[in-house]
Design a protein around this motif. Structure first.
Motif, PDB file in Angstrom:
ATOM      1  N   ILE A  26      15.813 -24.369 -37.584  1.00 26.91           N
ATOM      2  CA  ILE A  26      16.201 -23.019 -37.169  1.00 26.91           C
ATOM      3  C   ILE A  26      17.471 -23.092 -36.342  1.00 26.91           C
ATOM      4  O   ILE A  26      18.355 -22.253 -36.452  1.00 26.91           O
ATOM      5  N   GLY A  27      17.587 -24.132 -35.501  1.00 28.57           N
ATOM      6  CA  GLY A  27      18.715 -24.272 -34.590  1.00 28.57           C
ATOM      7  C   GLY A  27      18.277 -23.999 -33.166  1.00 28.57           C
ATOM      8  O   GLY A  27      17.084 -23.893 -32.862  1.00 28.57           O
ATOM      9  N   PRO A  28      19.219 -23.859 -32.226  1.00 36.01           N
ATOM     10  CA  PRO A  28      18.860 -23.570 -30.839  1.00 36.01           C
ATOM     11  C   PRO A  28      18.125 -22.241 -30.726  1.00 36.01           C
ATOM     12  O   PRO A  28      18.538 -21.247 -31.312  1.00 36.01           O
ATOM     13  N   VAL A  29      17.020 -22.246 -29.965  1.00 39.81           N
ATOM     14  CA  VAL A  29      16.221 -21.018 -29.816  1.00 39.81           C
ATOM     15  C   VAL A  29      16.016 -20.634 -28.360  1.00 39.81           C
ATOM     16  O   VAL A  29      15.500 -19.553 -28.073  1.00 39.81           O
ATOM     17  N   GLY A  30      16.375 -21.500 -27.421  1.00 39.92           N
ATOM     18  CA  GLY A  30      16.203 -21.195 -26.006  1.00 39.92           C
ATOM     19  C   GLY A  30      17.036 -22.124 -25.149  1.00 39.92           C
ATOM     20  O   GLY A  30      17.350 -23.251 -25.571  1.00 39.92           O
ATOM     21  N   VAL A  31      17.399 -21.673 -23.970  1.00 39.77           N
ATOM     22  CA  VAL A  31      18.251 -22.463 -23.076  1.00 39.77           C
ATOM     23  C   VAL A  31      17.390 -23.166 -22.028  1.00 39.77           C
ATOM     24  O   VAL A  31      16.707 -22.515 -21.230  1.00 39.77           O
ATOM     25  N   ALA A  32      17.417 -24.499 -22.043  1.00 43.63           N
ATOM     26  CA  ALA A  32      16.702 -25.311 -21.052  1.00 43.63           C
ATOM     27  C   ALA A  32      17.017 -26.769 -21.304  1.00 43.63           C
ATOM     28  O   ALA A  32      17.139 -27.189 -22.468  1.00 43.63           O
ATOM     29  N   ASP A  33      17.140 -27.558 -20.229  1.00 46.06           N
ATOM     30  CA  ASP A  33      17.264 -29.010 -20.390  1.00 46.06           C
ATOM     31  C   ASP A  33      15.848 -29.568 -20.492  1.00 46.06           C
ATOM     32  O   ASP A  33      15.308 -30.167 -19.582  1.00 46.06           O
ATOM     33  N   ALA A  34      15.258 -29.335 -21.654  1.00 50.10           N
ATOM     34  CA  ALA A  34      13.828 -29.569 -21.860  1.00 50.10           C
ATOM     35  C   ALA A  34      13.507 -31.050 -21.994  1.00 50.10           C
ATOM     36  O   ALA A  34      14.125 -31.765 -22.789  1.00 50.10           O
ATOM     37  N   ASP A  35      12.520 -31.504 -21.227  1.00 52.14           N
ATOM     38  CA  ASP A  35      12.043 -32.874 -21.320  1.00 52.14           C
ATOM     39  C   ASP A  35      10.678 -32.933 -22.010  1.00 52.14           C
ATOM     40  O   ASP A  35      10.318 -33.959 -22.584  1.00 52.14           O
ATOM     41  N   TRP A  36       9.909 -31.865 -21.929  1.00 57.97           N
ATOM     42  CA  TRP A  36       8.586 -31.804 -22.564  1.00 57.97           C
ATOM     43  C   TRP A  36       8.177 -30.343 -22.609  1.00 57.97           C
ATOM     44  O   TRP A  36       8.599 -29.539 -21.777  1.00 57.97           O
TER      45      TRP A  36
ATOM     46  N   LEU B   7      -1.864 -17.480 -26.155  1.00 57.49           N
ATOM     47  CA  LEU B   7      -0.788 -16.500 -26.064  1.00 57.49           C
ATOM     48  C   LEU B   7       0.523 -17.056 -26.624  1.00 57.49           C
ATOM     49  O   LEU B   7       0.712 -18.277 -26.646  1.00 57.49           O
ATOM     50  N   PRO B   8       1.442 -16.183 -27.049  1.00 56.12           N
ATOM     51  CA  PRO B   8       2.755 -16.650 -27.549  1.00 56.12           C
ATOM     52  C   PRO B   8       3.677 -17.034 -26.397  1.00 56.12           C
ATOM     53  O   PRO B   8       4.701 -16.396 -26.144  1.00 56.12           O
ATOM     54  N   ILE B   9       3.285 -18.096 -25.697  1.00 60.31           N
ATOM     55  CA  ILE B   9       4.008 -18.556 -24.516  1.00 60.31           C
ATOM     56  C   ILE B   9       4.205 -20.062 -24.628  1.00 60.31           C
ATOM     57  O   ILE B   9       3.302 -20.791 -25.050  1.00 60.31           O
ATOM     58  N   LEU B  10       5.396 -20.508 -24.244  1.00 53.37           N
ATOM     59  CA  LEU B  10       5.704 -21.931 -24.213  1.00 53.37           C
ATOM     60  C   LEU B  10       6.119 -22.311 -22.796  1.00 53.37           C
ATOM     61  O   LEU B  10       6.990 -21.672 -22.201  1.00 53.37           O
ATOM     62  N   TYR B  11       5.469 -23.358 -22.252  1.00 56.59           N
ATOM     63  CA  TYR B  11       5.849 -23.902 -20.956  1.00 56.59           C
ATOM     64  C   TYR B  11       6.749 -25.115 -21.193  1.00 56.59           C
ATOM     65  O   TYR B  11       6.435 -25.987 -22.010  1.00 56.59           O
ATOM     66  N   VAL B  12       7.870 -25.171 -20.473  1.00 54.71           N
ATOM     67  CA  VAL B  12       8.868 -26.207 -20.713  1.00 54.71           C
ATOM     68  C   VAL B  12       9.165 -26.952 -19.418  1.00 54.71           C
ATOM     69  O   VAL B  12       9.561 -26.344 -18.408  1.00 54.71           O
TER      70      VAL B  12
ATOM     71  N   PHE C 117       6.312 -34.740 -17.856  1.00 49.91           N
ATOM     72  CA  PHE C 117       5.210 -34.364 -18.744  1.00 49.91           C
ATOM     73  C   PHE C 117       4.454 -33.186 -18.151  1.00 49.91           C
ATOM     74  O   PHE C 117       4.324 -33.065 -16.924  1.00 49.91           O
ATOM     75  N   ILE C 118       3.969 -32.306 -19.033  1.00 48.30           N
ATOM     76  CA  ILE C 118       3.089 -31.208 -18.621  1.00 48.30           C
ATOM     77  C   ILE C 118       1.960 -31.086 -19.637  1.00 48.30           C
ATOM     78  O   ILE C 118       2.118 -31.407 -20.819  1.00 48.30           O
ATOM     79  N   ALA C 119       0.806 -30.619 -19.164  1.00 47.79           N
ATOM     80  CA  ALA C 119      -0.353 -30.435 -20.033  1.00 47.79           C
ATOM     81  C   ALA C 119      -1.198 -29.288 -19.504  1.00 47.79           C
ATOM     82  O   ALA C 119      -1.307 -29.091 -18.292  1.00 47.79           O
ATOM     83  N   VAL C 120      -1.814 -28.544 -20.418  1.00 51.53           N
ATOM     84  CA  VAL C 120      -2.694 -27.441 -20.039  1.00 51.53           C
ATOM     85  C   VAL C 120      -4.135 -27.918 -20.012  1.00 51.53           C
ATOM     86  O   VAL C 120      -4.631 -28.492 -20.992  1.00 51.53           O
ATOM     87  N   ASP C 121      -4.802 -27.702 -18.875  1.00 50.76           N
ATOM     88  CA  ASP C 121      -6.250 -27.888 -18.801  1.00 50.76           C
ATOM     89  C   ASP C 121      -6.870 -26.519 -19.028  1.00 50.76           C
ATOM     90  O   ASP C 121      -6.915 -25.678 -18.116  1.00 50.76           O
ATOM     91  N   ARG C 122      -7.356 -26.288 -20.239  1.00 48.57           N
ATOM     92  CA  ARG C 122      -7.800 -24.947 -20.622  1.00 48.57           C
ATOM     93  C   ARG C 122      -8.996 -24.450 -19.811  1.00 48.57           C
ATOM     94  O   ARG C 122      -9.017 -23.284 -19.397  1.00 48.57           O
ATOM     95  N   PRO C 123     -10.035 -25.270 -19.562  1.00 44.95           N
ATOM     96  CA  PRO C 123     -11.196 -24.747 -18.826  1.00 44.95           C
ATOM     97  C   PRO C 123     -10.854 -24.186 -17.445  1.00 44.95           C
ATOM     98  O   PRO C 123     -11.501 -23.242 -16.984  1.00 44.95           O
ATOM     99  N   SER C 124      -9.867 -24.765 -16.775  1.00 44.33           N
ATOM    100  CA  SER C 124      -9.513 -24.287 -15.432  1.00 44.33           C
ATOM    101  C   SER C 124      -8.263 -23.419 -15.432  1.00 44.33           C
ATOM    102  O   SER C 124      -7.842 -22.957 -14.368  1.00 44.33           O
TER     103      SER C 124
ATOM    104  N   VAL D 136      -0.044 -37.412 -17.657  1.00 40.23           N
ATOM    105  CA  VAL D 136      -1.337 -37.046 -17.079  1.00 40.23           C
ATOM    106  C   VAL D 136      -2.343 -36.777 -18.192  1.00 40.23           C
ATOM    107  O   VAL D 136      -1.976 -36.308 -19.273  1.00 40.23           O
ATOM    108  N   ALA D 137      -3.600 -37.081 -17.926  1.00 41.33           N
ATOM    109  CA  ALA D 137      -4.683 -36.807 -18.869  1.00 41.33           C
ATOM    110  C   ALA D 137      -5.944 -36.476 -18.085  1.00 41.33           C
ATOM    111  O   ALA D 137      -6.269 -37.156 -17.106  1.00 41.33           O
ATOM    112  N   VAL D 138      -6.653 -35.453 -18.508  1.00 46.94           N
ATOM    113  CA  VAL D 138      -7.902 -35.047 -17.862  1.00 46.94           C
ATOM    114  C   VAL D 138      -9.061 -35.765 -18.545  1.00 46.94           C
ATOM    115  O   VAL D 138      -9.136 -35.819 -19.777  1.00 46.94           O
ATOM    116  N   ASP D 139      -9.975 -36.330 -17.745  1.00 47.44           N
ATOM    117  CA  ASP D 139     -11.115 -37.022 -18.350  1.00 47.44           C
ATOM    118  C   ASP D 139     -12.050 -36.001 -18.990  1.00 47.44           C
ATOM    119  O   ASP D 139     -11.989 -34.800 -18.685  1.00 47.44           O
TER     120      ASP D 139
END
Length: 374
Positions: free
Chosen positions: A58-68, A75-80, A121-128, A178-181
């Protein structure tokens, strides 16, 4: 163990991939892919066909020096994660029809004056409903609350790591992953700088991280990635600087003990040693090796969960910074940072082996790949 598959092998592997259809018989639509760029200014987008393995830029879609980056579960949301000073994480709303990202917020996690404040790195812990953040430069792990509408709040808790290693890049703690047990009671942090895997108690109700114990690796090993086996009793650890893969036993009270160490380097390896990424998929473990520009596949023993190397293949580019396994388990996409390509590999789910499909798209210095299924 290095393999260069023939054209017949490639075509045979692709033919073995089943057509994925729902109950109505309809073929699923294309998946949206977001690609971070190392020290770049844009997130790039692409469409991925999970049936044929086609990848369309598609090409560039957003401005950020994204590492992860990581998508919200529903939801239609992206965390960067960014490399910005103060360990900033951006929130973007995703246009699922075009892939375009619209910035809606940002949250700092700490690290001002720490030499970049980069989040690794970032990760979503859905239960909390928590976003867990590994702030590499600041040496900390932060817990950010996620509201019902997907908005990030400031950290509810921060766990500060301690320690250093003999390598010049290990001048202090540098959490890399990071990883949740499986019980949700602990967060494991692979700390590149401290040569430790920290085990932080985690209280989901309050989103609180506490300082706990740790598992120490060899000095100068540089822990980079950690992942649980689906049974929740085994942990796999990839060390960047020594490029080795460890099998650890996980104890429910929050402890780790060593069971096995295997090299990801070939026996005749010379030059730079640098492992990059780790994924557990089905009965197999996949790792990336930047020093050799290769992908290494290990089979998991069904009884002991120890590992056995079964394949080593070229990554189809230079410097495989990271990779992502598609949710259907049939594809692996590699971010080859130095060759400016994202390459598509097929996965034989029965044998775990990889096949280079020859398909790729150009992306400047790709460093991470995120599937956002529609």
């Amino acid at each position: 163990m290095t393999e260069n598959p023939s054209r017949r092998t490639i075509l045979g592997a692709l033919a073995a991939v089943p057509v994925l259809a729902g109950a109505s018989g309809a073929v699923p639509s294309r998946d949206l892919v977001h690609i971070g760029t190392w020290k770049g200014q844009n997130v790039h987008g692409a469409w991925f066909d999970p049936v044929r393995g086609d990848l369309t830029p598609i090409g560039p879609v957003g401005v950020a020096d994204a590492d992860w980056s990581v998508p919200h579960p529903t939801l239609p949301i992206l965390y960067v994660a960014t490399l910005e000073e103060d360990g900033v994480v951006y929130t973007f709303r995703v246009d699922r029809q075009t892939g375009t990202l619209t910035k809606t917020g940002e949250v700092a996690t700490g690290g001002a004056g720490m030499g970049g404040g980069g989040v690794s790195f970032i990760a979503v812990d859905r239960p909390s409903s928590t976003l867990l953040v590994a702030n590499f430069e600041a040496g900390l792990t932060a817990a950010l609350p996620i509201s019902r509408t997907g908005v990030l709040g400031p950290p509810t808790s921060v766990a500060q790591d301690t320690g250093s290693g003999p390598n010049p890049r290990q001048n202090g703690p540098h959490p890399h992953h990071v990883a949740v047990d499986p019980t949700g009671r602990f967060v494991l942090v692979a700390d590149f700088g401290a040569d430790q895997v920290f085990v932080h108690p985690f209280h989901r109700a309050t989103r609180t991280l506490s300082v706990g114990g740790s598992y120490r690796t060899a000095p100068g090993s540089g822990p980079r990635r950690v992942a649980f086996h689906p049974d929740g009793r085994t942990v796999y650890l990839l060390n960047e600087l020594t490029a080795d893969l460890q099998t650890l036993r996980w104890h429910p009270e929050g402890g780790l003990t060593h069971r096995q160490t295997l090299p990801t380097n070939a026996p005749d390896h010379t030059g730079t040693t640098s492992a990059s990424d780790l994924a557990v998929a089905g009965r197999f473990v996949y790792t990336g090796n930047r020093g050799e520009n290769s992908l290494v596949v290990h089979a998991i023993d069904p009884r002991t969960h120890l590992l056995r190397p079964i394949q080593r293949v070229p990554c189809a580019g230079v410097t495989p910074w990271s990779f992502s396994v598609h949710p259907n388990g049939h594809w692996l996409l590699v971010a080859n940072e130095a060759s400016n390509t994202v390459n598509v590999f097929g996965i034989d789910r029965a044998t775990g082996r990889l096949t280079d499909t020859g398909r790729s798209i150009p992306v400047p210095n790709p460093d991470s790949i995120t599937f956002c299924r529609r």
